[in-house]
Design an enzyme around this catalytic site. Structure first.
Site, PDB file in Angstrom:
ATOM      1  N   CYS A  65      28.905  51.168  51.876  1.00 41.80           N
ATOM      2  CA  CYS A  65      30.146  50.470  52.188  1.00 41.80           C
ATOM      3  C   CYS A  65      31.017  50.393  50.936  1.00 41.80           C
ATOM      4  CB  CYS A  65      29.844  49.079  52.718  1.00 41.80           C
ATOM      5  SG  CYS A  65      28.698  48.177  51.682  1.00 41.80           S
ATOM      6  N   GLU A  86      29.807  41.379  57.896  1.00 46.13           N
ATOM      7  CA  GLU A  86      30.157  42.212  56.734  1.00 46.13           C
ATOM      8  C   GLU A  86      30.337  43.648  57.208  1.00 46.13           C
ATOM      9  OE1 GLU A  86      31.020  40.815  53.992  1.00 46.13           O
ATOM     10  OE2 GLU A  86      30.436  38.888  54.814  1.00 46.13           O
TER      11      GLU A  86
HETATM   12  P1  NDP Z   1      27.018  50.122  63.074  1.00 50.64           P
HETATM   13  O1  NDP Z   1      28.093  49.117  63.222  1.00 50.64           O
HETATM   14  O2  NDP Z   1      27.065  51.332  63.924  1.00 50.64           O
HETATM   15  O3  NDP Z   1      25.610  49.458  63.337  1.00 50.64           O
HETATM   16  C1  NDP Z   1      25.190  48.303  62.645  1.00 50.64           C
HETATM   17  C2  NDP Z   1      24.189  47.561  63.492  1.00 50.64           C
HETATM   18  O4  NDP Z   1      24.855  47.056  64.642  1.00 50.64           O
HETATM   19  C3  NDP Z   1      23.049  48.435  64.012  1.00 50.64           C
HETATM   20  O5  NDP Z   1      21.866  47.686  64.024  1.00 50.64           O
HETATM   21  C4  NDP Z   1      23.526  48.748  65.419  1.00 50.64           C
HETATM   22  O6  NDP Z   1      22.477  49.072  66.299  1.00 50.64           O
HETATM   23  C5  NDP Z   1      24.137  47.438  65.807  1.00 50.64           C
HETATM   24  N1  NDP Z   1      25.020  47.471  66.958  1.00 50.64           N
HETATM   25  C6  NDP Z   1      25.698  48.534  67.468  1.00 50.64           C
HETATM   26  N2  NDP Z   1      26.423  48.133  68.547  1.00 50.64           N
HETATM   27  C7  NDP Z   1      26.188  46.800  68.709  1.00 50.64           C
HETATM   28  C8  NDP Z   1      26.645  45.822  69.628  1.00 50.64           C
HETATM   29  N3  NDP Z   1      27.492  46.116  70.606  1.00 50.64           N
HETATM   30  N4  NDP Z   1      26.189  44.552  69.515  1.00 50.64           N
HETATM   31  C9  NDP Z   1      25.341  44.217  68.523  1.00 50.64           C
HETATM   32  N5  NDP Z   1      24.868  45.116  67.615  1.00 50.64           N
HETATM   33  C10 NDP Z   1      25.295  46.380  67.707  1.00 50.64           C
HETATM   34  O7  NDP Z   1      26.974  50.491  61.517  1.00 50.64           O
HETATM   35  P2  NDP Z   1      25.998  51.497  60.778  1.00 50.64           P
HETATM   36  O8  NDP Z   1      24.571  51.129  61.026  1.00 50.64           O
HETATM   37  O9  NDP Z   1      26.437  52.873  61.082  1.00 50.64           O
HETATM   38  O10 NDP Z   1      26.266  51.137  59.244  1.00 50.64           O
HETATM   39  C11 NDP Z   1      27.303  51.677  58.523  1.00 50.64           C
HETATM   40  C12 NDP Z   1      28.455  50.714  58.435  1.00 50.64           C
HETATM   41  O11 NDP Z   1      28.017  49.516  57.817  1.00 50.64           O
HETATM   42  C13 NDP Z   1      29.587  51.224  57.579  1.00 50.64           C
HETATM   43  O12 NDP Z   1      30.805  50.905  58.193  1.00 50.64           O
HETATM   44  C14 NDP Z   1      29.411  50.435  56.291  1.00 50.64           C
HETATM   45  O13 NDP Z   1      30.588  50.326  55.537  1.00 50.64           O
HETATM   46  C15 NDP Z   1      28.916  49.140  56.796  1.00 50.64           C
HETATM   47  N6  NDP Z   1      28.209  48.384  55.764  1.00 50.64           N
HETATM   48  C16 NDP Z   1      28.788  47.260  55.246  1.00 50.64           C
HETATM   49  C17 NDP Z   1      28.185  46.567  54.219  1.00 50.64           C
HETATM   50  C18 NDP Z   1      28.803  45.321  53.660  1.00 50.64           C
HETATM   51  O14 NDP Z   1      28.101  44.570  52.987  1.00 50.64           O
HETATM   52  N7  NDP Z   1      30.067  45.060  53.889  1.00 50.64           N
HETATM   53  C19 NDP Z   1      26.918  47.027  53.646  1.00 50.64           C
HETATM   54  C20 NDP Z   1      26.375  48.193  54.289  1.00 50.64           C
HETATM   55  C21 NDP Z   1      27.015  48.840  55.307  1.00 50.64           C
HETATM   56  P3  NDP Z   1      22.135  50.606  66.632  1.00 50.64           P
HETATM   57  O15 NDP Z   1      21.682  51.217  65.370  1.00 50.64           O
HETATM   58  O16 NDP Z   1      21.063  50.476  67.643  1.00 50.64           O
HETATM   59  O17 NDP Z   1      23.397  51.231  67.159  1.00 50.64           O
END
Ligand code: NDP
Length: 515
Positions: free
Chosen positions: A320, A286
């Site tokens: 989001c 998502e």
């Molecule tokens: P990120 O994609 O930066 O991070 C999400 C998670 O992925 C974090 O736990 C992050 O870890 C982890 N991550 C980062 N790189 C990797 C990798 N290479 N492999 C596996 N995991 C990884 O998103 P944000 O946390 O900044 O969240 C905001 C985003 O989420 C926005 O784009 C928003 O729209 C979306 N979102 C979507 C929702 C939906 O239901 N569609 C709901 C809520 C948010 P770390 O923090 O350690 O980098």
């Protein structure tokens, strides 16, 4: 018998007792700041030298806590413990697994204001937003527990006099939950307990900005009777252990919520078969949104104004589902902008501990810098109506910002900014309004404000988003009422809090017994 599901009510903080309760919780959490938290692998607390430090985004000199950081060796240990735990957890009766969630819901409800207070500090949520996040987490626990009971006997299929056929759902094995910081309790908990109640075991990698709230939820699961190793708490770097676990040959599924960049790369990596892997990994991915509110000529401008301000600036636009684009009919365009501007300029922007704060900070310095860069891009692409500045001297505060006359293809109309920035553009009829609304790579949420039923029905069919709202804002979906998930580059549309969610983490089995 389980009582029917209803969502957790939101707290009315104008009631004296409720206000006092959250203030006490905020004081309590303040006294807890700065502690150190271990990993939890197979029920064991493990402390590492390497730490993640969690800061208060409203006051970046204040440390919320330090949390041990998993590396690949520890992630591997967690994988082994989760595989071990799967052998027994998957054989627990569905009722017994559901009971862990029901108990966790009851404990979370008792500690609701404490959880909200942690979110006030750890990610800068104003009271109302933090309360909604806590309520949603409780809803996920209640909802997925009931969903497990619904699927526990499988589904009806046909049998014949010579045979009995059965169709049941089996858990998959060990899965990885990767959660974002913006709904650090609700999404983290929901994307963990959905697959968990289905009988899977979980490696939980929370966002690095919000590990403390995740640790607090682990305490809840343990108190609720979760056996050791069923959920393993392994904060760490996304690019290090995140990649390692996604590519691990024993990972059966990945339940990811976050950005498009990371989500699409996980989708690709998970599709590659690793040596020793003899199944296809399932992915629930998502991702982001670029969500539009349409205001029709026959739209109520009071409703439209409230909807836009709340959806664009609630939690500083870091949802989001946040409204970052408005497409308004030319006949109401200027008046609408004046109304939204006036209401926006009344918003209180302050530290989220205070009752009067409507909008707190954004989550961290890199987000602050990125939002300010987009505001500069916006100034070259459109006309600034209000806002346009930020101050990061103490916390990461950005003024709610409105642009008008943006080209539908401008970057501020196409790219997810994830901050308090909304851009307006105009159109001449309902066809053009919907065309512009659909003109993004994303398809998460959208709303249309109109008193014209014909136009609403047209939007029902042609406004291509996973969550569409009539005559209200485009945020604030409720578990079990507005199942949530997006089309197009917003993800795999697993519809969190919706029918069949836990089936994404199970595989159906048919058994034919010939007489
Ligand atoms: P990120 O994609 O930066 O991070 C999400 C998670 O992925 C974090 O736990 C992050 O870890 C982890 N991550 C980062 N790189 C990797 C990798 N290479 N492999 C596996 N995991 C990884 O998103 P944000 O946390 O900044 O969240 C905001 C985003 O989420 C926005 O784009 C928003 O729209 C979306 N979102 C979507 C929702 C939906 O239901 N569609 C709901 C809520 C948010 P770390 O923090 O350690 O980098």
């Amino acid at each position: 018998m389980v009582v029917p599901y209803t969502h957790e009510p939101f707290t009315d903080f104008t009631v004296k007792e409720n206000k006092q309760a959250i203030e006490e919780a905020i004081q309590y959490v303040k006294g807890q700041l700065g502690k150190d938290y271990p990993l939890i692998i197979g029920g064991e607390r493990i402390t590492t030298e390497d730490k993640i430090t969690s800061y208060n985004p409203a006051n970046h000199s204040e440390i919320i806590g330090t949390v041990s950081k998993a590396n690949q060796d520890l992630a591997e240990q967690a994988m082994e413990k989760a595989q071990e735990a799967f052998k027994t957890w998957s054989r627990w009766t569905p009722e017994a697994r559901a009971n862990v969630l029901f108990r966790a819901a009851a404990i979370s409800r008792r500690r609701k204001h404490e959880f909200s207070a942690w979110m006030v500090y750890e990610i800068g949520k104003p009271w109302k937003e933090a309360d909604a996040d806590s309520a949603e987490a409780i809803d996920f626990l209640e909802f997925y527990a009931r969903q497990m009971l619904e699927y526990k006997d499988g589904a009806e299929i046909n049998s014949r006099p010579i045979e009995h056929n059965a169709f049941t759902y089996l858990p998959l094995g060990v899965g990885v939950t990767v959660s974002p910081w913006n709904l650090p309790f609700a999404i983290m908990a929901g994307t963990t307990v959905g697959p968990m109640v289905a009988g899977n075991t979980i490696l939980l990698k929370p966002a690095s900005l919000t590990p403390v709230i995740t640790y607090k939820f682990m305490e809840v699961l343990e108190e609720a009777g979760m056996p050791k190793g069923v959920v393993n708490f392994i904060p760490g770097s996304g690019s290090d252990i995140g990649d390692y676990l996604v590519e691990h040959p024993k990972t059966r599924f990945i339940n990811f919520t976050g950005s498009k960049e990371v989500g699409t790369s996980i989708y690709e990596k998970a599709a590659k078969i690793q040596p020793g892997q003899n199944f296809l990994k399932k992915t629930a991915i998502e991702m982001g949104g670029k969500d539009t509110i349409i205001v029709d000529r026959e739209g109520n401008l009071d409703i439209a104004t409230d909807a836009i301000v709340q959806s664009a600036f609630g939690f500083s636009g870091q949802k989001c589902s946040a409204c970052s684009r408005v497409v308004a009919h030319a006949d109401v365009y200027e008046e609408l902008i004046e109304r939204v501007k006036a209401k926006t300029e009344e918003l209180t922007i302050d530290a989220p501990q205070h009752a009067s704060t409507y909008m707190g900070p954004v989550c961290e310095e890199s987000a602050f810098d990125k939002i300010l860069e987009y505001i500069e891009i916006g100034k070259s692409e459109a006309t600034l109506v209000t806002g346009g500045t930020g101050d990061k001297s103490e916390g990461y505060f950005v003024k709610p910002t409105i642009f008008k006359d943006a080209d539908p293809n401008a970057r501020i109309m196409q790219e997810e900014i994830f901050g308090p920035v909304v851009a307006f553009t105009k159109a001449n009829d309902i066809d053009e309004l919907i065309d512009i609304a659909n003109n993004t790579d994303y398809g998460l949420t959208g709303a249309i404000i109109s008193d014209n039923r014909d136009h609403l029905e047209k939007a029902r069919h042609e406004f291509h988003v996973g969550n569409l709202y009539f005559n209200r804002g485009c945020t604030a979906a409720i578990v079990g009422y507005q199942p949530f998930g997006g089309f197009k580059m917003s993800g795999t549309d697993t519809k969190a809090g919706g029918p069949g969610y836990i089936l994404h983490f199970m595989e159906p089995k048919t058994v034919c017994d010939q007489f």
